[in-house]
Design a protein around this motif. Structure first.
Motif, PDB file in Angstrom:
ATOM      1  N   THR A 154       0.862  -1.192   0.000  1.00  0.00           N
ATOM      2  CA  THR A 154       0.000   0.000   0.000  1.00  0.00           C
ATOM      3  C   THR A 154       0.893   1.234   0.000  1.00  0.00           C
ATOM      4  N   GLY A 211      -5.566  -9.741   2.756  1.00  0.00           N
ATOM      5  CA  GLY A 211      -4.388  -9.379   1.958  1.00  0.00           C
ATOM      6  C   GLY A 211      -3.461  -8.488   2.756  1.00  0.00           C
ATOM      7  N   SER A 245      -0.625  -1.586   5.310  1.00  0.00           N
ATOM      8  CA  SER A 245      -2.002  -1.118   5.592  1.00  0.00           C
ATOM      9  C   SER A 245      -2.472  -1.652   6.946  1.00  0.00           C
ATOM     10  N   ASP A 301      -4.209 -13.868   5.259  1.00  0.00           N
ATOM     11  CA  ASP A 301      -3.314 -13.942   4.093  1.00  0.00           C
ATOM     12  C   ASP A 301      -2.840 -15.395   3.929  1.00  0.00           C
ATOM     13  N   ALA A 308      -8.746 -16.804   2.221  1.00  0.00           N
ATOM     14  CA  ALA A 308      -9.775 -16.078   2.977  1.00  0.00           C
ATOM     15  C   ALA A 308     -11.168 -16.679   2.819  1.00  0.00           C
ATOM     16  N   ASP A 347      -7.754  -6.406  -0.074  1.00  0.00           N
ATOM     17  CA  ASP A 347      -6.584  -6.085  -0.907  1.00  0.00           C
ATOM     18  C   ASP A 347      -5.854  -7.387  -1.257  1.00  0.00           C
ATOM     19  N   ASP A 406      -6.624 -11.290  -3.781  1.00  0.00           N
ATOM     20  CA  ASP A 406      -6.841 -11.798  -5.141  1.00  0.00           C
ATOM     21  C   ASP A 406      -8.064 -11.150  -5.803  1.00  0.00           C
TER      22      ASP A 406
END
Ligand code: SAM
Ligand code: CA
Length: 244
Positions: A60, A84, A90, A108, A137, A160, A162
């Motif tokens: 990020t 993610g 982030s 993740d 996830a 944030d 896939d």
């Protein structure tokens, strides 16, 4: 600082940060004037460590980190989720924004990269807010959707990961975010490729995910369960506020 008219790449490009602003020099100005001077020391440290990692393109950007941190404070977020994590930029900006008893469920498939940032997150004194789970996830979200206790329990969810699964995430997250809460989908302008002509020379992964992002943007715009706001911060972030 680079000035207008110079042809050297602006500094933010060295670590792969993307800007959708027309002028890279203007983006550099924003970073140097308003972002870097106010960036908390642990975030600066994590940004610098991440810049040395071969996949730093995924991180990020600092201006988006600043935006997320401010947004979380504005909505008084306490219980949040992030899908993610990568090295945790982030995540750290979220952890620093939450109250001391705030929580982040962080998902993740790769723990190794999270562990690059973890010592910095620990040193910042916010690791106790993070519940990191390694794995895809979607199955975990399915479990949570099956448990009514999780329904409407999140103030904020940052997605944030896939991009080909964003719509699958949305179908589940809409149940998990509270009414009045916010889901933020990242990279919704997909490097500007959404408006590229069909024969544009796009990198393979950019071309592959492009159609999924186009489909997501259309679906979010048509979803009456959320109010939306598409922001051209970073690579584009779409905020969805659940209304029913
Ligand atoms: N938010 C991060 C930051 O600030 O640096 C960047 C996240 S990076 C763009 C995308 C991450 O999604 C990667 O770390 C990748 O391992 C993870 N990912 C990919 N597929 C996933 C999945 N199915 N479930 C959970 N995480 C996934
Ligand atoms: Ca992103």
């Amino acid at each position: 600082m680079t000035t207008i008219g110079e042809t050297q790449p602006a500094k933010h490009q060295e670590v792969g940060h993307k800007s959708l602003l027309q002028s890279d020099v203007l983006y550099q100005y924003i970073l140097e004037t308003s972002v870097y001077p106010r960036e908390p020391q642990p975030m600066k440290e994590l940004r610098e460590v991440t810049a040395k990692h071969p996949w730093n393109l995924m991180t990020t950007s600092a201006d988006e980190g600043q935006f997320l941190n401010m947004l979380l404070k504005l909505i008084n977020a306490k219980n949040t989720m992030e899908i993610g994590v990568y090295t945790g930029y982030s995540l750290l900006s979220t952890a620093l924004a939450l109250p001391d008893d705030g929580k982040i469920l962080a998902l993740d498939i790769n723990r190794e990269n999270y562990e690059i940032g973890l010592p910095i997150i620990e040193k910042a004194g916010v690791a106790h807010k993070i519940d990191f789970r390694e794995g895809p996830a979607l199955p975990l979200l399915d479990q949570m959707v099956d448990d009514v206790n999780f329904h409407g329990s999140f103030d904020f969810i940052f997605v944030d990961a896939d991009k080909d699964n964003y719509l699958n995430y949305h179908k589940r997250l809409i149940n998990l975010v509270k009414i009045g809460g916010v889901i933020g989908y990242d990279n919704t302008l997909w490097n500007g490729s959404l408006v590229a002509p069909p024969d544009a020379p796009l990198r393979k992964y950019v071309r592959y995910y492009r159609d999924f992002v186009l489909e997501l943007n259309k679906a979010l715009a048509a979803d009456s369960r959320v109010e939306i706001c598409q922001l051209p911060v970073g690579d584009g972030i779409t905020l969805c506020r659940r209304v029913c």
